[in-house]
Design an enzyme around this catalytic site. Structure first.
Site, PDB file in Angstrom:
ATOM      1  N   HIS A  63       1.509  -9.608   0.537  1.00 25.01           N
ATOM      2  CA  HIS A  63       0.840 -10.252   1.803  1.00 25.01           C
ATOM      3  C   HIS A  63       0.883  -9.013   2.638  1.00 25.01           C
ATOM      4  CE1 HIS A  63       5.271 -10.420   2.523  1.00 25.01           C
ATOM      5  NE2 HIS A  63       5.104 -10.491   3.651  1.00 25.01           N
ATOM      6  N   HIS A  65       2.121  -8.279   5.758  1.00 26.23           N
ATOM      7  CA  HIS A  65       3.284  -7.837   6.612  1.00 26.23           C
ATOM      8  C   HIS A  65       3.794  -6.425   6.502  1.00 26.23           C
ATOM      9  CE1 HIS A  65       4.872 -12.091   7.982  1.00 26.23           C
ATOM     10  NE2 HIS A  65       4.001 -11.396   8.752  1.00 26.23           N
ATOM     11  N   ASP A  67       6.305  -4.470   6.083  1.00 28.64           N
ATOM     12  CA  ASP A  67       7.262  -4.067   5.209  1.00 28.64           C
ATOM     13  C   ASP A  67       6.979  -4.006   3.641  1.00 28.64           C
ATOM     14  OD1 ASP A  67       7.504  -6.777   5.770  1.00 28.64           O
ATOM     15  OD2 ASP A  67       9.379  -7.114   4.955  1.00 28.64           O
ATOM     16  N   HIS A  68       5.743  -4.920   3.483  1.00 28.02           N
ATOM     17  CA  HIS A  68       5.094  -4.733   2.069  1.00 28.02           C
ATOM     18  C   HIS A  68       4.127  -4.145   1.860  1.00 28.02           C
ATOM     19  CE1 HIS A  68       7.718  -8.454   0.863  1.00 28.02           C
ATOM     20  NE2 HIS A  68       7.897  -8.476   2.237  1.00 28.02           N
TER      21      HIS A  68
END
Length: 307
Positions: A63, A65, A67-68
């Protein structure tokens, strides 16, 4: 040496800490090196744990966000600086592909490798990659934004030739592949030798599932049913369970419940909240919901042998 394994590059959640890096994993299968998510610092983690980013063929983004996802522009730029060739395929949503195209055209227009995008439809995810040995599928997770998990399944393997039986019945060499695939053998005098007398059972086909980020949902358990090893987010412990569902996350206890419902044999937990200072406590809570299974708290540098 394992030909199917996972290296944990990062298992923290959104807020940076000195204990953990943001989400990223490297999946090695035979001659393929693939990334699952790419949080900040992923390229440094690849170097730290002896994995060559020049060998990365596919990057799967769960996804959008940060942090990914935010480690991806830097990694792709460094790959260009090091004259990586071939094709790198990024599996992401249409919005993610558009963002990354614009970033790369601004900061790294000249690339020696071909950058491809495989667009994931978050409303109807399915097979993203398939060859003769491996199938990779996306499935829905339940987060605050569109989000998918990934399932890596080996295809059924060929049977093993029983050398003594093959020699006894005079099976010629050119028939071996067909017999490994299940064919019977007819002798020169017309006798049919059943395949079961000429072969032994194949090695088991193994599987791995990646589930991050997601609130608890039986639909996730259904999507990964029968998987051998599952990585499932365990952002919170019991003490902060009230934060999980509203933020689209799971507790360690819920991760254990999902692994049990799916029939997995091993659960790896991760995506820890910044408030977590003792991951073994989370593993204990998960294990209480996963009787008979093995629960392992992820840590950076951990290598999980799938087979």
């Amino acid at each position: 040496m394992s030909y199917f394994n996972v290296t944990i590059l990062g298992c923290g959640s959104a807020t940076p800490t000195l204990r953990h890096m943001p989400s990223a994993q490297a999946v090695h299968y035979r001659n393929r090196l693939m990334l699952v998510d790419c949080g900040e610092g992923t390229q440094l983690q690849l170097r730290r744990y002896g994995l060559s980013f020049a060998k990365v063929s596919d990057i799967f983004i769960s996804h959008l966000h940060g942090d990914h996802f935010l480690g991806l522009p830097g990694l792709l730029s460094t790959m260009a600086l090091h004259d990586v060739e071939g094709t790198v395929t990024v599996h992401t949503f249409a919005e993610g592909a558009d963002i990354l195209r614009r970033l790369m055209d601004m900061f790294c227009r000249e690339r020696p490798y071909k950058l491809k995008f495989n667009i994931i439809d978050p409303t109807a995810p399915g097979t993203l990659f398939e060859d003769g040995n491996l199938r990779i599928q996306a499935f829905k997770l339940h987060h605050r934004v569109p989000c998918v998990g990934f399932r890596f399944d080996e295809k059924p393997k060929r049977r093993h030739i029983d050398g003594d039986a093959a020699k006894f019945f005079g099976v010629p060499h050119y028939m071996m592949n067909a017999i490994k695939d299940g064919a019977d053998f007819t002798t020169p005098d017309g006798r049919t030798i059943p395949n079961a007398r000429l072969t032994k059972d194949p090695d088991p086909a193994m599987s791995y599932a990646y589930c991050s980020d997601t609130a608890f949902s039986p639909q996730v358990a259904q999507a990964i049913e029968g998987v051998d090893i599952v990585y499932h987010e365990a952002t919170y412990g019991d003490d902060r369970a009230h934060n999980a569902a509203p933020r689209g996350h799971s507790t360690a206890r819920e991760a254990g419940r999902i692994a049990a419902m799916a029939g997995a044999s091993r659960l790896i937990i991760g995506h820890y909240s910044k408030t977590v200072t003792d991951e073994t406590m989370l593993a204990t809570q998960a294990a209480e919901e996963f009787p008979g299974g093995c629960v392992v708290p992820a840590r950076e540098g951990m290598v999980i042998d799938i087979i």
